[in-house]
Design a protein around this motif. Structure first.
Motif, PDB file in Angstrom:
ATOM      1  N   SER A 161       1.462   2.790  -0.341  1.00 57.87           N
ATOM      2  CA  SER A 161       1.649   3.437  -1.642  1.00 57.87           C
ATOM      3  C   SER A 161       0.353   3.469  -2.434  1.00 57.87           C
ATOM      4  O   SER A 161      -0.139   2.419  -2.871  1.00 57.87           O
TER       5      SER A 161
ATOM      6  N   ASP B 108      -8.597   3.841 -10.200  1.00 61.83           N
ATOM      7  CA  ASP B 108      -8.107   4.793  -9.195  1.00 61.83           C
ATOM      8  C   ASP B 108      -8.604   4.381  -7.816  1.00 61.83           C
ATOM      9  O   ASP B 108      -9.356   5.097  -7.144  1.00 61.83           O
TER      10      ASP B 108
ATOM     11  N   ASN C  95      -2.927   1.446  -6.975  1.00 56.72           N
ATOM     12  CA  ASN C  95      -3.592   1.679  -8.261  1.00 56.72           C
ATOM     13  C   ASN C  95      -3.035   0.767  -9.346  1.00 56.72           C
ATOM     14  O   ASN C  95      -3.769   0.360 -10.258  1.00 56.72           O
ATOM     15  N   GLU C  96      -1.751   0.441  -9.248  1.00 61.33           N
ATOM     16  CA  GLU C  96      -1.165  -0.494 -10.213  1.00 61.33           C
ATOM     17  C   GLU C  96      -1.767  -1.886 -10.043  1.00 61.33           C
ATOM     18  O   GLU C  96      -2.014  -2.597 -11.023  1.00 61.33           O
TER      19      GLU C  96
ATOM     20  N   THR D 195       0.081   4.808  -5.374  1.00 62.26           N
ATOM     21  CA  THR D 195       0.448   4.461  -6.751  1.00 62.26           C
ATOM     22  C   THR D 195       0.543   2.954  -6.922  1.00 62.26           C
ATOM     23  O   THR D 195       0.048   2.401  -7.917  1.00 62.26           O
TER      24      THR D 195
END
Length: 226
Positions: free
Chosen positions: A38, A144, A43-44, A40
């Protein structure tokens, strides 16, 4: 202080710092596995770490450990060379019980250091450092991370260099792991072979995951990149 002045003390420092660095590699590997599945989620994780005080403190502590490990490696190598004198030129064949990695730890360490500098340039300078100094002129934001991964490993030269780097780390750790346990007195006649086996298996799994991730990011089939 015996940890600094004694040859045994220096080996203890090398062993303890080496174990800490292996633990960090394990943590870093877990982070990269998130990126595979993932983008996302990765990046979290990058956002959570970022340039927050705990991440900065952790980075400084890691840098201190790495510097100690490198400096003591040079000291111990120079010490061993002085102790052997001209004797190191007398025998050119390697004893079967002495691994190739154990005879080339400094060379492997230098390759690892060069790889580390490349890694710091590709990621740390574009992420944590950029966030700390407020550099907004980069192609992607500091958090990012998945874009920086995609950008770095889309370059085949970087991908190949990373794979070479990981091979050097494998050779270095395959000897360093059990050697550290021996130095710290955690292995005897029975446990020496066990630690050697555990070290080979653990390091192989760790580096295999890193190598697989590089190849998957390079080839573009990691789900997290889409």
């Amino acid at each position: 202080m015996w940890l600094i002045n004694s040859p045994i003390g220096r080996k203890v420092v090398m062993s303890l710092t080496g174990i800490c660095l292996i633990l960090f590699l394990t943590f870093h590997c877990c982070m990269n596995i998130v990126a595979f599945f993932s983008g996302t989620g990765y990046n979290e994780v990058c956002e959570f770490l970022g340039s927050n005080w705990y991440a900065v403190v952790g980075t400084l502590a890691l840098a201190f450990l790495a510097c100690c490990h490198i400096v003591y490696a040079f000291i111990l190598t120079a010490q061993n060379r002085r102790a052997r004198g001209d004797e190191r030129y007398a025998v050119t064949s390697r004893r079967p019980e002495v691994s190739w990695a154990s005879q080339n730890m400094l060379v492997l360490g230098l390759i690892i250091l060069l790889g580390l500098i490349l890694h710091l340039y590709n990621f740390w300078s574009h992420m944590m450092l950029a966030d700390l100094i407020g550099n907004t002129g980069l192609a992607y934001g500091p958090a990012d991370g998945i874009s920086w991964i995609k950008d770095t490993f889309s370059n085949p030269v970087f991908s190949i260099l990373y794979l070479i780097w990981m091979c050097a780390i494998w050779f270095h750790l395959s000897h360093g792991f059990w050697s550290a346990m021996q130095t710290l007195g955690w292995s005897g006649k029975i446990w020496l072979k066990r630690w050697q086996c555990i070290g080979i298996v653990y390091v192989t799994i760790l580096m295999a995951i890193f190598a697989f991730l590089v190849i998957s990011f390079w080839a573009g089939f990691a789900p997290g990149l889409h």
